[in-house]
Design a protein around this motif. Structure first.
Motif, mmCIF file in Angstrom:
data_model
loop_
_atom_site.group_PDB
_atom_site.id
_atom_site.type_symbol
_atom_site.label_atom_id
_atom_site.label_comp_id
_atom_site.label_asym_id
_atom_site.label_seq_id
_atom_site.Cartn_x
_atom_site.Cartn_y
_atom_site.Cartn_z
ATOM 1 N N PHE A 277 -7.006 0.281 -0.829
ATOM 2 C CA PHE A 277 -6.344 -0.127 0.400
ATOM 3 C C PHE A 277 -7.262 0.168 1.572
ATOM 4 O O PHE A 277 -8.340 0.732 1.406
ATOM 5 C CB PHE A 277 -4.985 0.577 0.517
ATOM 6 N N TRP B 294 0.813 -1.218 0.000
ATOM 7 C CA TRP B 294 0.000 0.000 0.000
ATOM 8 C C TRP B 294 0.854 1.279 0.000
ATOM 9 O O TRP B 294 0.327 2.361 0.163
ATOM 10 C CB TRP B 294 -0.969 -0.011 1.179
ATOM 11 N N THR C 91 -3.794 -3.758 3.631
ATOM 12 C CA THR C 91 -4.764 -4.326 2.701
ATOM 13 C C THR C 91 -5.804 -5.062 3.538
ATOM 14 O O THR C 91 -5.568 -5.354 4.719
ATOM 15 C CB THR C 91 -4.115 -5.323 1.725
ATOM 16 N N GLU C 92 -6.917 -5.374 2.941
ATOM 17 C CA GLU C 92 -7.943 -6.123 3.671
ATOM 18 C C GLU C 92 -7.352 -7.407 4.259
ATOM 19 O O GLU C 92 -7.612 -7.756 5.410
ATOM 20 C CB GLU C 92 -9.112 -6.438 2.735
#
Length: 170
Positions: A145, A46, A100-101
């Protein structure tokens, strides 16, 4: 003083000073310390950390005990450096973590298993009640993100947000 005692003191003294310095806090009691170390600019999926004072823009985000960020959806341009001013308007400790997830979900699961776990990275800040913290970040990759509070139970209660990093025209 005999040689073995000297060696013991050389090993024990730095450890005692580190503990006495207040640098080691349990996660829920951690306050931001002023660091004299260089910023770790390791590339993440990210983006990467930025030096304070180099931001193209400042974004203020509030956190509250209703387990929400405001705003919870952000948009920036690829290549932009952002200073996030993170304000804790609640009465309990909160944190702001970019990722990130997938990375946030993984880290949140660890926080449930180990709620006292210590962590400190340039893409996160722990903010005590009534205080403000800061993250300086360069979004050098486009994409979607996330950010979240990973204190045990907060992420699971929906304390998450998203950042759309739009392709730069440059």
């Amino acid at each position: 003083m005999n040689e073995s005692r000297k060696i013991h003191l050389l090993v024990a003294l730095p450890s005692a000073l580190l503990l006495a310095s207040g640098q080691a806090f349990a996660h829920e009691n951690q306050h931001e310390a002023v660091s004299t170390e260089a910023v770790d600019k390791t590339q993440q999926l990210w983006g990467l950390a930025a030096d304070p004072g180099t931001a193209d823009q400042t974004i203020t985000i509030s956190m509250s005990d209703d387990m929400r960020f405001s705003p919870e959806k952000l948009s920036v341009r690829e290549g932009e450096t952002v200073t996030f001013k993170i304000r804790n308007e609640g009465e309990m400790m909160h944190e702001f973590v970019l990722g990130t997830e997938e990375t946030l979900a993984e880290h949140a699961a660890l926080m449930v298993k180990f709620p006292g776990m210590e962590h400190s990275e340039p893409y996160m800040v722990h903010v005590p009640p009534g205080e403000t913290g800061e993250v300086n970040w360069t979004f050098n990759k486009s994409g979607h993100f996330d950010f979240a509070c990973l204190i045990a139970g907060h992420y699971q209660s929906g304390m998450v947000g998203t950042i759309a990093v739009e392709v730069s025209d440059k």
